[in-house]
Design a protein around this motif. Sequence first.
Motif, PDB file in Angstrom:
ATOM      1  N   ALA A  96       0.831  -1.201   0.000  1.00 10.09           N
ATOM      2  CA  ALA A  96       0.000   0.000   0.000  1.00 10.09           C
ATOM      3  C   ALA A  96       0.863   1.247   0.000  1.00 10.09           C
ATOM      4  O   ALA A  96       0.570   2.228  -0.685  1.00 10.09           O
ATOM      5  CB  ALA A  96      -0.921  -0.013   1.219  1.00 10.09           C
ATOM      6  N   ASP A 149     -11.057   5.977  -3.564  1.00  9.15           N
ATOM      7  CA  ASP A 149     -10.142   5.125  -2.810  1.00  9.15           C
ATOM      8  C   ASP A 149      -9.769   3.844  -3.543  1.00  9.15           C
ATOM      9  O   ASP A 149      -9.853   2.750  -3.003  1.00  9.15           O
ATOM     10  CB  ASP A 149     -10.727   4.800  -1.429  1.00  9.15           C
ATOM     11  CG  ASP A 149      -9.665   4.336  -0.438  1.00  9.15           C
ATOM     12  OD1 ASP A 149      -8.494   4.706  -0.620  1.00  9.15           O
ATOM     13  OD2 ASP A 149     -10.007   3.604   0.509  1.00  9.15           O
ATOM     14  N   PRO A 151      -6.139  -0.850  -2.165  1.00  6.26           N
ATOM     15  CA  PRO A 151      -6.971  -0.822  -0.960  1.00  6.26           C
ATOM     16  C   PRO A 151      -7.981  -1.974  -0.881  1.00  6.26           C
ATOM     17  O   PRO A 151      -8.354  -2.383   0.213  1.00  6.26           O
ATOM     18  CB  PRO A 151      -7.696   0.530  -1.064  1.00  6.26           C
ATOM     19  CG  PRO A 151      -6.816   1.372  -1.918  1.00  6.26           C
ATOM     20  CD  PRO A 151      -6.237   0.422  -2.917  1.00  6.26           C
TER      21      PRO A 151
END
Length: 279
Positions: A31, A123, A173
């Motif tokens: 990430a 996101d 994500p």
Amino acid sequence: MTPPNETTDQTSIEQLGTGRRPLLKILGTSAALSLESGVAAAHDGDSGDNGTEGNGGAEIDPRYGFSTPNADNIPGELEPDHEVELHIADPVPENHGPLFHFEPTGLAVEEGDIVQFTFTTPDHTITAYHPGHGFQQRVPDGVPPFSSPVVNAGGGWLYQFEEEGLYDLYCAPHHPLGMTMRIVVGELDEGDEPEYEDTFEGTEDPPLLPPFSKEMLEEELEVFSEPGKNVRPEWVWLTPAEVLDTEVLDPGQIQAEGSVPFSDVLDEISRIETSHGHE
């Protein structure tokens, strides 16, 4: 296609260490790499509100692509050949988690084609399965560990697929929730598919993870739960391995159809019962 190997997935976990944090530690690293990619992309492109470069001439970086906060305002010189949208299925299926997905989930393109990824919800990233991101390589040799930044809803990200071959991509994500897709670039003859097309394998040195299977994620749930809780838990979301292992995402099928909608993927995964829709 060969189904995900339960033994291989368990071995991947054991190879990465018997402590309580191996998977999440590597997930955190991946990430962070995705977010760092976003910083670099913004710096390289020096994008303004209209998504064009500040120094004249928009370009697509081979690692960072080209991002814009407004998917409706793409520079003319970067006109895309294809579009993929990033969605959440609506309604959420009963007794299952949200279905994060790419639409279409399978896509055939020509060498040199530009694909626009449009962020209908926030996101997300578009990230290559690559050792540089801590995962089994699932892109052609020589392709860099490319990734988009996290782009706002309504924004877009462009990438030019220069090398012929098979590209498996994920959203950082929502990767454990099965948000993956496959792009076939150029012509892959039967028998020429790379080994990773239906093989999900991790390694010990360097530590690389395969696309997560249901068994692997359930093991992690149990390990991280309070002792006596979540004994043999069930993973209620999709998984990357089962999405990529569907027959409709076979490279030959993708080439024959041109694109494969997410609904066709869901139709093959019997444990998920839902009507098809998007947010």
